[in-house]
Design an enzyme around this catalytic site. Structure first.
Site, short mmCIF file in Angstrom:
data_model
loop_
_atom_site.label_atom_id
_atom_site.label_comp_id
_atom_site.label_asym_id
_atom_site.label_seq_id
_atom_site.Cartn_x
_atom_site.Cartn_y
_atom_site.Cartn_z
N ASP A 147 0.82 -1.22 0.00
CA ASP A 147 0.00 0.00 0.00
C ASP A 147 0.85 1.26 0.00
OD1 ASP A 147 -2.38 -1.65 0.37
OD2 ASP A 147 -1.70 -1.88 2.44
N HIS B 111 -4.33 -1.92 -6.49
CA HIS B 111 -3.66 -0.64 -6.72
C HIS B 111 -4.68 0.35 -7.26
CE1 HIS B 111 -2.52 -3.59 -9.89
NE2 HIS B 111 -2.97 -2.67 -10.72
#
EC number: 6.3.4.4
Length: 438
Positions: free
Chosen positions: A14, A42
């Protein structure tokens, strides 16, 4: 000249890899995913619109870029087809721009069922430590288990659906015994799974390509390639916070194995890191925060998993763990993301070392879970800044304190920061040095 660049996360995932890959993609001809599966979400913001992908490489949002899913990826046929359909609905050109390796192992419903069943019970068969890993429940771990156990169904098995069905039934029986007898869960009907496969098999087969050969020829032509990592280095199966890790190699070495190219074809490694730390799921997190600052980082940073929606744990920047990531992947330079989330804090902290329970100062990241549990972060405290960094595109326009923070991070991690992300949009970046222009 830099032709091939590996882009990986230096923390627990992340970090903003998708945005940076999306930003650099116009300079290359190929973007290649090489490990993980659809547990890797993503999110990319284009013209103030969010696009979230889990399996298809980030390069798909740029015309004329070829996107490859290499053999190291565990591939869900249903998820891949759904993502293709989603992209077509928003008028993204997909045909002849997405290709897959025939050696990809498949994620099928019994992998997901066993993954979820394991997480439901108070202890898990994934480890011997009586802990719950906190997986995404996408079936990634069980799919990699099948791969290592040499019973996985692969893309090339789709060439003969009769043989595929026979193998599928045997594997479904194997998992159904566990699901019913051990986990007291519902079995998987392999007929339903087979019906799904029949629906999507032609789509997958038409996208099969010889990935190593394609990329070797691309390099000979002088084409540029981004190798897109998923998750983060601290989740690597060998070098991460085991057993709280993913099931693949998230380091730069994973690109070599997952794609099928030799080490000499990796020209550069760019590490992506947040200006603070986050982690989703369980596992050690030395700089984890609670209270107002943790809430600030989570709320302002929108720290919720793009795959599960789970709230991410937040903490100060941990230079010890990032140095570990740099070491195990030979990272050349870094990109610092989400500096704008720290705007307005009165102070910021950098963890420069750990202190053990007996007072020893530790500068290297421990592999032992017990050692990680018994350490205390050693912090440097720097002044925060009241000015805004959002959208700034030149380093000298940043608030003085933000510049000092960035420079100090460079010093303690030992590599230069080439790119600084100052907001969610693909163009909100400060480019100190472009790694693709060396």
């Amino acid at each position: 000249m830099i032709q091939n660049i590996v882009i990986i996360g230096t923390q627990w995932g992340d970090e903003g890899k998708g945005k940076i890959i999306d930003f650099l993609t116009p300079q290359v001809q190929y973007v290649v995913r090489y490990q993980g599966g659809h547990n890797a979400g993503h999110t990319i913001v284009v013209n103030h619109k969010k696009v979230t992908l889990h399996l298809i490489p980030s390069g798909i949002l740029h015309d004329n870029i070829i996107n490859i899913i290499a053999g190291g990826v565990v591939l869900s046929p249903v998820i891949l087809v759904k993502e293709i359909q989603k992209l077509k609905k928003i008028n993204v050109l997909v045909d002849d721009r997405i290709f897959i390796s025939e050696s990809c192992s498949l994620i099928l419903p019994y992998h997901i069922a066993i993954d979820l069943a394991r997480e439901k019970i108070s202890t898990t068969v994934i480890t011997n430590n009586n802990v719950i890993i906190g997986t995404t429940g996408c079936g990634i771990g069980p799919a990699y288990e099948d791969k290592v156990a040499r019973r996985a169904l692969r893309v090339y098995d789709l060439y003969n659906l009769k043989n595929f069905e026979n193998k599928l039934k045997n594997i479904a029986d194997f998992y159904n015994f566990q699901l019913v007898q051990y986990y007291h869960a519902e079995p998987i009907d392999y007929h339903v799974v087979m019906d799904e496969i029949i629906t999507v098999s032609d789509i997958l087969i038409k996208k099969v390509i010889d990935v190593p050969e394609l990329l070797l020829n691309a390099r000979k032509r002088g084409d540029k390639i981004i190798f897109e990592g998923a998750q983060g280095s601290l989740l690597d199966i060998d070098h991460g916070t085991y057993p709280y890790v993913t099931s693949s190699h998230t380091t730069s070495g994973g690109a070599i194995v997952g794609i099928g190219v030799g080490p000499k074809y990796i020209d550069y490694v760019l590490g992506i890191m947040k200006a603070y730390s986050t982690r989703v799921g369980n596992g050690p997190f030395p700089t984890e925060l609670s209270g107002d600052i943790a809430e600030w980082l989570c709320t302002r940073g929108q720290e919720f998993g793009s795959t599960t929606g789970r709230r991410r744990r937040t903490g100060w920047f941990d230079a010890v763990s990032v140095r570990h990531a740099i070491k195990i992947s030979s990272i050349n330079s870094a990109c610092l993301t989400k500096i704008d989330i720290l705007d307005g804090l009165k102070y910021v902290k950098i963890c420069v070392a750990y202190q053990s329970f007996n007072g020893e100062i530790i500068y290297n990241f421990p592999y032992s879970l017990e050692n990680l549990k018994n350490i205390t972060p050693v912090y440097e405290v720097l002044p925060g800044w009241s000015g805004r960094t959002t959208g700034i595109k030149k380093f000298n326009q940043l608030p003085l304190e933000a510049k000092q923070y960035i420079k100090r991070i460079e010093e303690v991690i030992g590599i230069p920061i080439d790119i600084i992300s100052t907001g969610p949009d693909r163009l909100m970046n400060i480019i100190v040095r472009n790694p693709l222009n060396f």
